[in-house]
Design a protein around this motif. Structure first.
Motif, PDB file in Angstrom:
ATOM      1  N   SER A  11      -0.885  32.730  12.689  1.00 37.11           N
ATOM      2  CA  SER A  11      -0.418  34.107  12.584  1.00 37.11           C
ATOM      3  C   SER A  11      -0.849  34.785  11.288  1.00 37.11           C
ATOM      4  O   SER A  11      -0.577  35.972  11.107  1.00 37.11           O
ATOM      5  N   SER A  12      -1.462  34.056  10.388  1.00 34.77           N
ATOM      6  CA  SER A  12      -1.950  34.634   9.138  1.00 34.77           C
ATOM      7  C   SER A  12      -3.470  34.717   9.195  1.00 34.77           C
ATOM      8  O   SER A  12      -4.081  34.449  10.230  1.00 34.77           O
ATOM      9  N   VAL A  21       0.305  30.543   8.035  1.00 31.47           N
ATOM     10  CA  VAL A  21       1.503  30.548   8.872  1.00 31.47           C
ATOM     11  C   VAL A  21       1.088  30.288  10.316  1.00 31.47           C
ATOM     12  O   VAL A  21       0.253  31.008  10.871  1.00 31.47           O
ATOM     13  N   ARG A  23       2.676  29.996  14.108  1.00 29.34           N
ATOM     14  CA  ARG A  23       3.879  30.368  14.863  1.00 29.34           C
ATOM     15  C   ARG A  23       3.881  29.654  16.205  1.00 29.34           C
ATOM     16  O   ARG A  23       2.842  29.510  16.862  1.00 29.34           O
ATOM     17  N   SER A  25       6.223  29.692  19.910  1.00 28.93           N
ATOM     18  CA  SER A  25       7.245  30.446  20.631  1.00 28.93           C
ATOM     19  C   SER A  25       7.360  29.932  22.058  1.00 28.93           C
ATOM     20  O   SER A  25       6.365  29.799  22.761  1.00 28.93           O
ATOM     21  N   SER A  75      15.017  36.242  17.792  1.00 29.58           N
ATOM     22  CA  SER A  75      13.749  35.988  17.106  1.00 29.58           C
ATOM     23  C   SER A  75      12.788  37.138  17.366  1.00 29.58           C
ATOM     24  O   SER A  75      13.103  38.087  18.096  1.00 29.58           O
ATOM     25  N   VAL A  81      11.672  30.330  18.420  1.00 30.02           N
ATOM     26  CA  VAL A  81      10.447  30.455  17.627  1.00 30.02           C
ATOM     27  C   VAL A  81      10.533  29.544  16.415  1.00 30.02           C
ATOM     28  O   VAL A  81      11.589  29.430  15.778  1.00 30.02           O
ATOM     29  N   GLU A  83       8.179  28.574  12.786  1.00 32.29           N
ATOM     30  CA  GLU A  83       7.028  28.917  11.956  1.00 32.29           C
ATOM     31  C   GLU A  83       6.780  27.794  10.967  1.00 32.29           C
ATOM     32  O   GLU A  83       7.717  27.291  10.331  1.00 32.29           O
ATOM     33  N   GLN A  85       4.735  26.929   7.606  1.00 30.21           N
ATOM     34  CA  GLN A  85       3.988  27.460   6.469  1.00 30.21           C
ATOM     35  C   GLN A  85       3.293  26.285   5.791  1.00 30.21           C
ATOM     36  O   GLN A  85       3.929  25.467   5.130  1.00 30.21           O
TER      37      GLN A  85
END
Length: 231
Positions: A11-12, A21, A23, A25, A75, A81, A83, A85
């Motif tokens: 997601s980054s 990051v 993610r 879901s 979320s 969800v 995440e 990092q």
């Protein structure tokens, strides 16, 4: 789309960075976190937990990073969800993504799929979803400010007000059609006709206004013309 599927993606930004990051879901997001951390207990909701991320096949350490847990429906997508990092090196990212891809019931998300699921679960409407896309793509302060207003619901509020007025006017029209032969004041009341004309004018003004928002989003194409070698 099968809503029982659990999706994941970076997601980054895709380039090397200090932090990346990832993610996850869907219904298997919690199980995926437990498989990577070898921990049967999920982190407390919305609290970062430092953990070793391990390859579920052989137990090799992929990275040491932060794990965050966002249970649905509160979320971003409305689903469970998680995440991750992690460090933003290509080898770390590919290692974690590859481990997730080997877990049963998980697949790589398609472009925009997290936001699409958020819309489908009623987390926000299409107008705000477009604002999120504009905010991600914003290159100038003006573009950022416009996108933030859209995400905050400035346009959605106006559209919802119009929708409510249309529903009310439609109720009057249907009553006049169904019970027109009864004594309802001789057809549509004058005020209803006035309200219809007013709403039509309001919408027309917005549609005919200069498309400043579109110009701001797309930017301007500037041509520099002149004879050669003039500096």
């Amino acid at each position: 789309m099968n809503r029982l599927e659990t999706i994941f993606a970076l997601s980054s930004g895709s380039g090397p960075a200090g932090v990346a990051v990832i993610r996850i879901s869907g219904p298997a997001a919690g199980a995926a976190v437990c498989a990577l951390t070898r921990d049967a207990v999920l982190p407390p909701p919305r609290e970062a937990r430092l953990a070793n991320l391990l390859d579920p096949d052989d137990g090799r350490t992929l990275d040491r990073g932060l794990v965050l847990w966002f249970p649905g429906p509160g979320s971003y997508t409305g689903e469970d969800v998680a995440e991750l990092q992690v460090h933003g090196g290509p080898a770390v990212i590919q290692g974690v993504l590859g481990a997730l891809a080997r877990l049963a019931g998980l697949r790589l998300a398609t472009a925009g799929e997290f936001t699409r699921r958020a819309v489908q679960h009623g987390r926000f409407d299409l107008v705000r979803a477009e604002g999120i896309g504009d905010l991600v793509a914003a290159e100038t302060e003006a573009q950022r400010d416009q996108a933030l207003r859209q995400v905050a619901g400035s346009l959605s509020g106006q559209l919802e007000a119009w929708r409510q007025r249309l529903v009310k006017l439609l109720a009057y029209l249907e009553a006049d059609i169904d019970f027109g032969e009864e004594d309802l004041g001789g057809g549509l009341p004058r005020q209803v006709r006035v309200d219809i004309a007013s709403l039509r004018n309001e919408i027309g003004l917005v549609l005919s206004a200069p498309r400043d928002g579109e110009r701001l989003r797309a930017g301007y194409l500037v041509s520099i013309l002149g004879p050669p070698n003039v500096g």
